[in-house]
Design an enzyme around this catalytic site. Structure first.
Site, PDB file in Angstrom:
ATOM      1  N   CYS A   1       0.850  -1.185   0.000  1.00  0.00           N
ATOM      2  CA  CYS A   1       0.000   0.000   0.000  1.00  0.00           C
ATOM      3  C   CYS A   1       0.886   1.235   0.000  1.00  0.00           C
ATOM      4  O   CYS A   1       1.883   1.274   0.727  1.00  0.00           O
ATOM      5  CB  CYS A   1      -0.894  -0.028   1.239  1.00  0.00           C
ATOM      6  SG  CYS A   1      -1.998   1.378   1.385  1.00  0.00           S
TER       7      CYS A   1
ATOM      8  N   HIS B   1      -9.090  -3.623  -2.570  1.00  0.00           N
ATOM      9  CA  HIS B   1      -8.135  -2.922  -1.706  1.00  0.00           C
ATOM     10  C   HIS B   1      -8.502  -1.439  -1.638  1.00  0.00           C
ATOM     11  O   HIS B   1      -8.549  -0.849  -0.550  1.00  0.00           O
ATOM     12  CB  HIS B   1      -6.723  -3.123  -2.270  1.00  0.00           C
ATOM     13  CG  HIS B   1      -5.639  -2.417  -1.519  1.00  0.00           C
ATOM     14  ND1 HIS B   1      -4.673  -3.088  -0.813  1.00  0.00           N
ATOM     15  CD2 HIS B   1      -5.349  -1.095  -1.371  1.00  0.00           C
ATOM     16  CE1 HIS B   1      -3.844  -2.204  -0.261  1.00  0.00           C
ATOM     17  NE2 HIS B   1      -4.231  -0.985  -0.604  1.00  0.00           N
ATOM     18  N   GLU B   2      -8.773  -0.823  -2.802  1.00  0.00           N
ATOM     19  CA  GLU B   2      -9.078   0.610  -2.839  1.00  0.00           C
ATOM     20  C   GLU B   2     -10.435   0.915  -2.206  1.00  0.00           C
ATOM     21  O   GLU B   2     -10.579   1.903  -1.480  1.00  0.00           O
ATOM     22  CB  GLU B   2      -9.016   1.155  -4.273  1.00  0.00           C
ATOM     23  CG  GLU B   2      -7.653   1.020  -4.935  1.00  0.00           C
ATOM     24  CD  GLU B   2      -6.477   1.467  -4.079  1.00  0.00           C
ATOM     25  OE1 GLU B   2      -6.594   2.449  -3.326  1.00  0.00           O
ATOM     26  OE2 GLU B   2      -5.411   0.821  -4.159  1.00  0.00           O
TER      27      GLU B   2
ATOM     28  N   HIS C   1     -10.236   1.173   1.434  1.00  0.00           N
ATOM     29  CA  HIS C   1      -9.784   2.487   1.922  1.00  0.00           C
ATOM     30  C   HIS C   1     -10.960   3.434   2.135  1.00  0.00           C
ATOM     31  O   HIS C   1     -10.938   4.263   3.047  1.00  0.00           O
ATOM     32  CB  HIS C   1      -8.804   3.128   0.932  1.00  0.00           C
ATOM     33  CG  HIS C   1      -7.395   2.679   1.081  1.00  0.00           C
ATOM     34  ND1 HIS C   1      -6.684   2.781   2.259  1.00  0.00           N
ATOM     35  CD2 HIS C   1      -6.538   2.118   0.181  1.00  0.00           C
ATOM     36  CE1 HIS C   1      -5.461   2.313   2.087  1.00  0.00           C
ATOM     37  NE2 HIS C   1      -5.343   1.894   0.833  1.00  0.00           N
TER      38      HIS C   1
END
Length: 184
Positions: free
Chosen positions: A110, A153-154, A157
């Site tokens: 990351c 993953h994004e 966030h």
């Protein structure tokens, strides 16, 4: 132009907040931010530009990582066939997913995490995404393999979740049952 100095690091409170929906149609300011996020990713994958500007290579970036708590992501990654998958989206949402899991054999990294955190991160093998692009068009995409992992993953966030939250702390390299191992 965004640089590594614009990316906040692990421990910053914005990374643990649930980001706000972007009012649509997106403002010019939000569009500019999302375009700059994509430009960062493209530049970070160009060895000459990455060296010139001191960029770490990235395949995805979420607005909270640049301390903007809004639901915006940029993804610029190649799939297993070498096709470029490139999306800049407002308010992306996972609308469907497989039961089957997948994980990166190398683990995940990351831009907001400076150290390597070893371990397998279980993700859905296939996902359907809905979001709004820079032209204010709603789009739906189906993804698998590395692009699916990057999108998850994004989107994490945007929900205040870090990739290492998914790693089994007692046994980080424990095989994930019935999961596809994805090479990077």
């Amino acid at each position: 132009m965004l640089t590594m100095n614009d990316i906040i690091r692990d421990g910053h409170p914005t990374l643990r907040k649930v980001a706000d929906e972007v009012p649509l149609p997106a403002s010019e300011e939000d569009k500019k931010t999302l375009e700059e996020m994509m430009e960062f990713l493209i530049n970070s994958q160009n060895p000459e530009l990455a060296e010139k500007y001191g960029l770490r290579g990235g395949v995805g970036l979420a607005a909270p990582q640049i301390n903007i708590s809004k639901r915006m992501i940029a993804v610029h990654v190649k799939d297993e066939s070498g096709n470029q998958i490139s999306y800049a989206l407002f308010n992306p949402k996972i609308i469907s997913h497989s039961v089957e899991k997948a994980y990166l054999t190398t683990g995940e990294g990351c831009l907001s995490v400076d150290e390597s955190i070893p371990g397998f991160v279980p993700r859905y093998a296939r996902i359907g995404i809905r979001g709004t692009d820079l032209n204010n068009k709603e789009i739906k995409i189906k993804l698998k393999g590395l692009p699916a992992i990057v999108f998850q993953h994004e989107i994490d966030h945007l929900n205040g979740v870090m990739f290492y939250d998914h790693i089994d702390q007692t046994s980080p390299f424990n095989p994930i049952p019935n999961a596809i191992a994805v090479e990077r």
